[in-house]
Write a protein that holds these residues in place. Structure first.
Motif, mmCIF file in Angstrom:
data_model
loop_
_atom_site.group_PDB
_atom_site.id
_atom_site.type_symbol
_atom_site.label_atom_id
_atom_site.label_comp_id
_atom_site.label_asym_id
_atom_site.label_seq_id
_atom_site.Cartn_x
_atom_site.Cartn_y
_atom_site.Cartn_z
ATOM 1 N N ILE A 164 0.835 -1.197 0.000
ATOM 2 C CA ILE A 164 0.000 0.000 0.000
ATOM 3 C C ILE A 164 0.870 1.247 0.000
ATOM 4 O O ILE A 164 0.591 2.225 -0.710
ATOM 5 C CB ILE A 164 -0.952 -0.015 1.206
ATOM 6 C CG1 ILE A 164 -1.960 -1.167 1.070
ATOM 7 C CG2 ILE A 164 -1.685 1.315 1.335
ATOM 8 C CD1 ILE A 164 -2.790 -1.416 2.305
ATOM 9 N N GLU A 165 1.926 1.230 0.779
ATOM 10 C CA GLU A 165 2.875 2.354 0.806
ATOM 11 C C GLU A 165 3.469 2.589 -0.577
ATOM 12 O O GLU A 165 3.586 3.733 -1.038
ATOM 13 C CB GLU A 165 3.989 2.048 1.816
ATOM 14 C CG GLU A 165 5.088 3.091 1.888
ATOM 15 C CD GLU A 165 4.745 4.249 2.812
ATOM 16 O OE1 GLU A 165 5.537 5.201 2.858
ATOM 17 O OE2 GLU A 165 3.695 4.199 3.478
ATOM 18 N N HIS A 166 3.810 1.502 -1.261
ATOM 19 C CA HIS A 166 4.430 1.598 -2.583
ATOM 20 C C HIS A 166 3.488 2.225 -3.605
ATOM 21 O O HIS A 166 3.864 3.161 -4.318
ATOM 22 C CB HIS A 166 4.862 0.199 -3.040
ATOM 23 C CG HIS A 166 5.493 0.168 -4.400
ATOM 24 N ND1 HIS A 166 6.708 0.744 -4.678
ATOM 25 C CD2 HIS A 166 5.056 -0.389 -5.576
ATOM 26 C CE1 HIS A 166 7.007 0.559 -5.959
ATOM 27 N NE2 HIS A 166 6.019 -0.121 -6.517
ATOM 28 N N VAL A 167 2.272 1.716 -3.685
ATOM 29 C CA VAL A 167 1.357 2.217 -4.720
ATOM 30 C C VAL A 167 0.829 3.612 -4.400
ATOM 31 O O VAL A 167 0.430 4.349 -5.312
ATOM 32 C CB VAL A 167 0.176 1.248 -4.952
ATOM 33 C CG1 VAL A 167 0.679 -0.118 -5.390
ATOM 34 C CG2 VAL A 167 -0.724 1.137 -3.728
ATOM 35 N N SER A 168 0.845 3.998 -3.132
ATOM 36 C CA SER A 168 0.281 5.293 -2.761
ATOM 37 C C SER A 168 1.308 6.422 -2.712
ATOM 38 O O SER A 168 0.940 7.595 -2.872
ATOM 39 C CB SER A 168 -0.433 5.200 -1.406
ATOM 40 O OG SER A 168 0.455 4.810 -0.383
ATOM 41 N N LYS A 169 2.602 6.072 -2.529
ATOM 42 C CA LYS A 169 3.590 7.134 -2.312
ATOM 43 C C LYS A 169 4.811 7.091 -3.224
ATOM 44 O O LYS A 169 5.516 8.099 -3.346
ATOM 45 C CB LYS A 169 4.047 7.126 -0.847
ATOM 46 C CG LYS A 169 2.920 7.435 0.134
ATOM 47 C CD LYS A 169 3.426 7.502 1.572
ATOM 48 C CE LYS A 169 2.292 7.853 2.527
ATOM 49 N NZ LYS A 169 2.768 7.927 3.938
ATOM 50 N N ASP A 170 5.095 5.960 -3.846
ATOM 51 C CA ASP A 170 6.294 5.877 -4.693
ATOM 52 C C ASP A 170 6.169 6.850 -5.878
ATOM 53 O O ASP A 170 5.173 6.851 -6.586
ATOM 54 C CB ASP A 170 6.475 4.447 -5.194
ATOM 55 C CG ASP A 170 7.772 4.279 -5.972
ATOM 56 O OD1 ASP A 170 7.767 4.528 -7.188
ATOM 57 O OD2 ASP A 170 8.776 3.894 -5.362
ATOM 58 N N SER A 171 7.204 7.664 -6.094
ATOM 59 C CA SER A 171 7.123 8.696 -7.136
ATOM 60 C C SER A 171 7.125 8.115 -8.543
ATOM 61 O O SER A 171 6.494 8.667 -9.451
ATOM 62 C CB SER A 171 8.283 9.692 -6.990
ATOM 63 O OG SER A 171 9.524 9.076 -7.292
ATOM 64 N N LEU A 172 7.817 7.000 -8.746
ATOM 65 C CA LEU A 172 7.829 6.395 -10.077
ATOM 66 C C LEU A 172 6.455 5.812 -10.402
ATOM 67 O O LEU A 172 5.977 5.935 -11.536
ATOM 68 C CB LEU A 172 8.911 5.314 -10.178
ATOM 69 C CG LEU A 172 9.083 4.662 -11.552
ATOM 70 C CD1 LEU A 172 9.325 5.717 -12.641
ATOM 71 C CD2 LEU A 172 10.233 3.650 -11.532
ATOM 72 N N VAL A 173 5.815 5.197 -9.416
ATOM 73 C CA VAL A 173 4.437 4.738 -9.616
ATOM 74 C C VAL A 173 3.551 5.939 -9.951
ATOM 75 O O VAL A 173 2.726 5.905 -10.875
ATOM 76 C CB VAL A 173 3.902 4.014 -8.354
ATOM 77 C CG1 VAL A 173 2.410 3.712 -8.510
ATOM 78 C CG2 VAL A 173 4.680 2.724 -8.115
ATOM 79 N N GLY A 174 3.764 7.019 -9.246
ATOM 80 C CA GLY A 174 2.964 8.225 -9.464
ATOM 81 C C GLY A 174 3.138 8.833 -10.837
ATOM 82 O O GLY A 174 2.227 9.518 -11.339
ATOM 83 N N SER A 175 4.274 8.588 -11.483
ATOM 84 C CA SER A 175 4.496 9.159 -12.813
ATOM 85 C C SER A 175 3.515 8.602 -13.837
ATOM 86 O O SER A 175 3.310 9.202 -14.897
ATOM 87 C CB SER A 175 5.942 8.898 -13.262
ATOM 88 O OG SER A 175 6.164 7.516 -13.500
ATOM 89 N N GLY A 176 2.895 7.463 -13.534
ATOM 90 C CA GLY A 176 1.883 6.922 -14.432
ATOM 91 C C GLY A 176 0.701 7.865 -14.599
ATOM 92 O O GLY A 176 0.009 7.828 -15.629
ATOM 93 N N TRP A 177 0.471 8.715 -13.608
ATOM 94 C CA TRP A 177 -0.615 9.697 -13.684
ATOM 95 C C TRP A 177 -0.134 11.033 -14.257
ATOM 96 O O TRP A 177 -0.880 12.008 -14.250
ATOM 97 C CB TRP A 177 -1.246 9.882 -12.310
ATOM 98 C CG TRP A 177 -2.163 8.754 -11.950
ATOM 99 C CD1 TRP A 177 -3.507 8.660 -12.217
ATOM 100 C CD2 TRP A 177 -1.818 7.532 -11.276
ATOM 101 N NE1 TRP A 177 -4.015 7.469 -11.762
ATOM 102 C CE2 TRP A 177 -3.000 6.751 -11.167
ATOM 103 C CE3 TRP A 177 -0.626 7.018 -10.745
ATOM 104 C CZ2 TRP A 177 -3.027 5.503 -10.560
ATOM 105 C CZ3 TRP A 177 -0.644 5.767 -10.150
ATOM 106 C CH2 TRP A 177 -1.833 5.014 -10.060
ATOM 107 N N ASN A 178 1.094 11.044 -14.743
ATOM 108 C CA ASN A 178 1.635 12.248 -15.384
ATOM 109 C C ASN A 178 2.305 11.850 -16.697
ATOM 110 O O ASN A 178 3.512 11.982 -16.867
ATOM 111 C CB ASN A 178 2.651 12.922 -14.445
ATOM 112 C CG ASN A 178 3.210 14.200 -15.036
ATOM 113 O OD1 ASN A 178 2.519 14.939 -15.738
ATOM 114 N ND2 ASN A 178 4.487 14.461 -14.776
ATOM 115 N N PRO A 179 1.516 11.337 -17.643
ATOM 116 C CA PRO A 179 2.108 10.816 -18.882
ATOM 117 C C PRO A 179 2.701 11.924 -19.754
ATOM 118 O O PRO A 179 2.306 13.091 -19.660
ATOM 119 C CB PRO A 179 0.912 10.161 -19.580
ATOM 120 C CG PRO A 179 -0.274 10.905 -19.078
ATOM 121 C CD PRO A 179 0.044 11.243 -17.651
ATOM 122 N N ALA A 180 3.658 11.534 -20.579
ATOM 123 C CA ALA A 180 4.235 12.476 -21.536
ATOM 124 C C ALA A 180 3.164 12.892 -22.543
ATOM 125 O O ALA A 180 2.130 12.219 -22.703
ATOM 126 C CB ALA A 180 5.420 11.835 -22.247
#
Length: 219
Positions: free
Chosen positions: A173-189
């Motif tokens: 849960i920590e990984h999917v909610s806070k990891d910045s690389l995971v978060g980049s999926g919501w900021n596509p090129a």
């Protein structure tokens, strides 16, 4: 009093008695049916009624994972979790150009390092590389493959600590909610498709799946 008149009087009186008796019986039945709710506020009555048809945790858990699966298998996530040792690109998930390889640490091989092209931020322009300060694939000894997996297979991978980076439920849960690389999926090129739900909604579904028992989907 004539006999016919007397009979009519008694028949009318009898009908009245029967009507009163039927009304009394109806009141008792209604009282019996509603007795369990006597003194219960109306909003609580609704809650009690819904509780009778509440879904079991196993159903809730499976449904939540199937929602999270839509994100996990989207190109924004799945492209960095391929079956082979070459990352995937684009909305059609084609093999990465320039013969890019995973490498031992997941950050590329020899001079072809991920960070050569993937900068700390998205590079401006159409079809330019998305960015993150720690862009990489999973390492070679723990590839965490998403590509080609059914919901059940991917759920099993997620729960297997020998495949998921040695993460327990809390760490996942920590990984999917806070990891910045995971978060980049919501900021596509620029030009790339967006994920089908917000990160908050995805994390909610992922957490519900685990909290309700981490049940495996049927297929």
């Amino acid at each position: 009093m004539a006999q016919s008149t007397k009979n009519q009087f008694f028949n009318t009186k009898k009908a009245v008695y029967l009507l009163l008796a039927a009304t009394a019986i109806s009141s008792v039945v209604v009282s019996f049916r509603t007795d369990a709710f006597n003194g219960v506020p109306s909003e609580d009555k609704t809650t009690l009624a819904k509780a009778e048809v509440a879904e079991p945790d196993s159903v809730i858990s499976k449904k939540a994972f199937l929602q999270a699966y839509k994100v996990l298998m989207h190109p924004r996530c799945m492209n960095c979790h391929p079956k082979g040792d070459r990352p995937l690109q684009g909305d059609d998930s084609h093999i990465h150009t320039m013969n890019v390889q995973r490498g031992t640490d997941g950050k590329g091989l020899y001079a072809m390092k991920c960070s050569n092209c993937h900068q700390p931020q998205n590079t401006p322009g159409l079809h330019m590389p998305p960015g993150n300060p720690n862009w990489h694939l999973p390492p070679a000894d723990m590839k965490m493959v998403f590509q080609g997996k059914t919901p059940r297979q991917l759920a099993m991978t997620m729960l297997n600590q020998n495949e998921n980076g040695h993460k327990d439920h809390e760490a996942l849960i920590e990984h999917v909610s806070k990891d910045s690389l995971v978060g980049s999926g919501w900021n596509p090129a620029e030009g790339l498709a967006h994920l089908p739900m917000s990160r908050a909604e995805f994390v909610k579904n992922f957490k519900t799946w685990l909290d309700k028992g981490a049940y495996l989907p049927d297929k």
